[in-house]
Scaffold this motif. Structure first.
Motif, mmCIF file in Angstrom:
data_model
loop_
_atom_site.group_PDB
_atom_site.id
_atom_site.type_symbol
_atom_site.label_atom_id
_atom_site.label_comp_id
_atom_site.label_asym_id
_atom_site.label_seq_id
_atom_site.Cartn_x
_atom_site.Cartn_y
_atom_site.Cartn_z
ATOM 1 N N ALA A 137 3.366 3.836 5.280
ATOM 2 C CA ALA A 137 3.792 3.738 3.881
ATOM 3 C C ALA A 137 2.756 4.285 2.910
ATOM 4 O O ALA A 137 2.897 4.139 1.697
ATOM 5 C CB ALA A 137 4.102 2.288 3.534
ATOM 6 N N ALA A 138 1.743 4.950 3.434
ATOM 7 C CA ALA A 138 0.640 5.433 2.594
ATOM 8 C C ALA A 138 1.092 6.370 1.481
ATOM 9 O O ALA A 138 0.531 6.348 0.387
ATOM 10 C CB ALA A 138 -0.419 6.109 3.450
ATOM 11 N N THR A 182 -0.480 -7.139 -0.506
ATOM 12 C CA THR A 182 -0.760 -7.450 0.898
ATOM 13 C C THR A 182 0.484 -8.031 1.578
ATOM 14 O O THR A 182 0.839 -7.636 2.695
ATOM 15 C CB THR A 182 -1.945 -8.429 0.998
ATOM 16 O OG1 THR A 182 -3.092 -7.811 0.400
ATOM 17 C CG2 THR A 182 -2.258 -8.787 2.443
ATOM 18 N N ALA A 235 -1.848 0.072 1.578
ATOM 19 C CA ALA A 235 -0.976 0.959 2.356
ATOM 20 C C ALA A 235 -1.734 2.108 3.010
ATOM 21 O O ALA A 235 -1.203 2.764 3.911
ATOM 22 C CB ALA A 235 0.137 1.512 1.472
ATOM 23 N N ILE A 278 3.119 -5.108 1.911
ATOM 24 C CA ILE A 278 2.901 -4.129 2.982
ATOM 25 C C ILE A 278 3.256 -4.751 4.333
ATOM 26 O O ILE A 278 3.789 -4.070 5.212
ATOM 27 C CB ILE A 278 1.474 -3.530 2.970
ATOM 28 C CG1 ILE A 278 1.409 -2.264 3.839
ATOM 29 C CG2 ILE A 278 0.439 -4.526 3.436
ATOM 30 C CD1 ILE A 278 2.237 -1.123 3.372
ATOM 31 N N VAL A 297 7.006 -4.446 4.487
ATOM 32 C CA VAL A 297 7.383 -3.033 4.637
ATOM 33 C C VAL A 297 7.139 -2.569 6.071
ATOM 34 O O VAL A 297 8.002 -1.930 6.681
ATOM 35 C CB VAL A 297 6.620 -2.150 3.628
ATOM 36 C CG1 VAL A 297 6.731 -0.672 3.968
ATOM 37 C CG2 VAL A 297 7.126 -2.416 2.209
ATOM 38 N N LEU A 298 5.990 -2.886 6.621
ATOM 39 C CA LEU A 298 5.673 -2.449 7.982
ATOM 40 C C LEU A 298 6.593 -3.126 8.999
ATOM 41 O O LEU A 298 7.012 -2.494 9.980
ATOM 42 C CB LEU A 298 4.205 -2.713 8.302
ATOM 43 C CG LEU A 298 3.204 -1.914 7.462
ATOM 44 C CD1 LEU A 298 1.781 -2.293 7.818
ATOM 45 C CD2 LEU A 298 3.439 -0.416 7.580
ATOM 46 N N THR A 316 -1.320 3.625 6.736
ATOM 47 C CA THR A 316 -0.082 3.129 7.336
ATOM 48 C C THR A 316 1.035 4.150 7.138
ATOM 49 O O THR A 316 0.863 5.145 6.426
ATOM 50 C CB THR A 316 0.365 1.795 6.698
ATOM 51 O OG1 THR A 316 0.864 2.045 5.382
ATOM 52 C CG2 THR A 316 -0.778 0.783 6.655
ATOM 53 N N PHE A 350 -1.291 -1.666 -4.121
ATOM 54 C CA PHE A 350 -0.442 -1.205 -3.031
ATOM 55 C C PHE A 350 -1.037 0.025 -2.360
ATOM 56 O O PHE A 350 -1.051 0.138 -1.138
ATOM 57 C CB PHE A 350 0.988 -0.904 -3.510
ATOM 58 C CG PHE A 350 1.864 -0.461 -2.385
ATOM 59 C CD1 PHE A 350 2.380 -1.377 -1.492
ATOM 60 C CD2 PHE A 350 2.130 0.880 -2.170
ATOM 61 C CE1 PHE A 350 3.157 -0.978 -0.424
ATOM 62 C CE2 PHE A 350 2.900 1.300 -1.117
ATOM 63 C CZ PHE A 350 3.419 0.366 -0.232
ATOM 64 N N SER A 351 -1.538 0.938 -3.153
ATOM 65 C CA SER A 351 -2.163 2.146 -2.602
ATOM 66 C C SER A 351 -3.318 1.782 -1.673
ATOM 67 O O SER A 351 -3.477 2.373 -0.600
ATOM 68 C CB SER A 351 -2.649 3.036 -3.749
ATOM 69 O OG SER A 351 -3.249 4.190 -3.248
#
Length: 117
Positions: A57-58, A8, A52, A11, A14-15, A55, A48-49
């Protein structure tokens, strides 16, 4: 499962970076994980999957790199690789250490497709 809280936080980072660098899609993420953190790689990938999904980053490839633990004895300054449950210095026997490596989680690299022409 602490991997979900790590995912969490990851992500979110990353976003934020994707937006800051105008990435339409994140393709690869390199995460360096200190062995001291005891992260289970498969659980991390699953978490993570889940976070994500939906998003940019999916579909990202998540590369997990484990960083070994290195410590320095505060008593005699000896550097060594402790076992996860044994921090006794091999030189003086004290169990008072500071970590040099292996206790961090670092977003080391991010690759993606830019929205810029």
């Amino acid at each position: 499962m602490h991997e979900m809280s790590i995912a969490t936080t990851l992500i979110g980072q990353v976003l934020h970076q994707a937006a800051a660098h105008d990435l339409a899609r994140v393709e690869r993420i390199r995460l360096e994980i200190g062995a001291q953190r005891l992260v289970v790689h498969e659980a991390m990938r699953m978490a993570f999957s889940a976070v994500a999904a939906g998003t940019c980053a999916a579909e990202a490839q998540l590369e997990l790199v484990e960083i070994p633990v290195r410590a320095r004895c505060r008593g005699c300054a000896t550097e060594f690789a402790p076992a996860i449950d044994d921090y006794r210095c091999p030189a003086c026997g004290e169990a008072d250490v500071s970590f040099i490596t292996g206790d961090d989680i670092v977003l080391a690299a991010l690759e993606g497709e830019s929205t810029r022409d």
